[in-house]
Design a protein around this motif. Sequence first.
Motif, mmCIF file in Angstrom:
data_model
loop_
_atom_site.group_PDB
_atom_site.id
_atom_site.type_symbol
_atom_site.label_atom_id
_atom_site.label_comp_id
_atom_site.label_asym_id
_atom_site.label_seq_id
_atom_site.Cartn_x
_atom_site.Cartn_y
_atom_site.Cartn_z
ATOM 1 N N LEU A 2 12.251 -45.297 -56.657
ATOM 2 C CA LEU A 2 11.666 -44.724 -55.640
ATOM 3 C C LEU A 2 12.759 -43.690 -55.059
ATOM 4 O O LEU A 2 12.413 -42.442 -54.615
ATOM 5 N N ASN B 171 13.318 -40.851 -57.169
ATOM 6 C CA ASN B 171 12.095 -39.955 -57.613
ATOM 7 C C ASN B 171 11.951 -39.896 -58.948
ATOM 8 O O ASN B 171 11.678 -39.011 -59.798
ATOM 9 N N GLN B 172 12.298 -41.232 -59.604
ATOM 10 C CA GLN B 172 12.115 -41.228 -60.918
ATOM 11 C C GLN B 172 11.029 -42.463 -61.342
ATOM 12 O O GLN B 172 10.954 -42.797 -62.463
#
Length: 291
Positions: A203, A206-207
């Motif tokens: 998280l 951002n993956q």
Amino acid sequence: MIDQKALGILFGMAAGAMWAVEAVLGKILLSSLNFLQVTASEAFFTAITAFAYILLSRKPVKIKSQCLKDVLLVGFLGTVIAPLAYFFGLTQTSAVNATLLAHLQPLFVSIFGFFFLKERIHRYDVMGGVTIGLAVILITGRTPDNIMNLKLGNMGDLAVLLATLGWAFVAIPGKRLTKQTSSILIVGYRFLVASIFFFPLLLFLNQLMIKSIYQILLGVIVGLGYIFYYEGLKRIKASQVALTELSSPFFAAALAWIILGERMTVMQVIGALLLIMGLIALTRRSSDLIP
């Protein structure tokens, strides 16, 4: 009446097939995802698979509080660090090599058992260790020229070896846990620990994403591998399950050739056969350590 020994052998071979599929699926996923995302995907969906099996088989879900320390160690070292090293290694080496090198675990378990559990070293352990050592040279060297020039492996091979060391090391707390709770419950919690680690990390980076059905399939395959392994253990001896699970490198070689176009050199084939021989020698004195 179903022959329980034959069923145990089939479960062991099925587990070997699952480990082979894991390597090939991992290689496919690494073409579109990074090794962190692949490792996390395995953790998420293996945990779901394991707990689904636990609930469907009506096994107790709670784990004893005194087991927490070992569960955290197995979960972090064996299910976060070691798989990260393994899938990073897959980005640099072949699926076949990764599968073969991962099967060095029994040798490392024997060594750790000697130092940490005061288990005796027998002549079969020595014979197996020497044979496996020679196998590693042939597998990682790949060709006579590489061996003559001492070019043994690459960063990928080294990473897989480090992963295998990690898996072997957690066999020590894993053995303690098997005396307190069921093996499949240990599997569920170790992957739950890994999932709790990976979820906020992905998280933050951002993956966190599902780009392929193969991500789900990878976790289900690994979960089934553990289930098949322990179903085999219910029916036959640990050493017999270990022998049937040695089918994994052969499944990996076939799948990697058909799907990935990977081919083994003659020396790697010889190394694979020596590896199997060495592992068979080790199983003559095998223990029931959790993989």
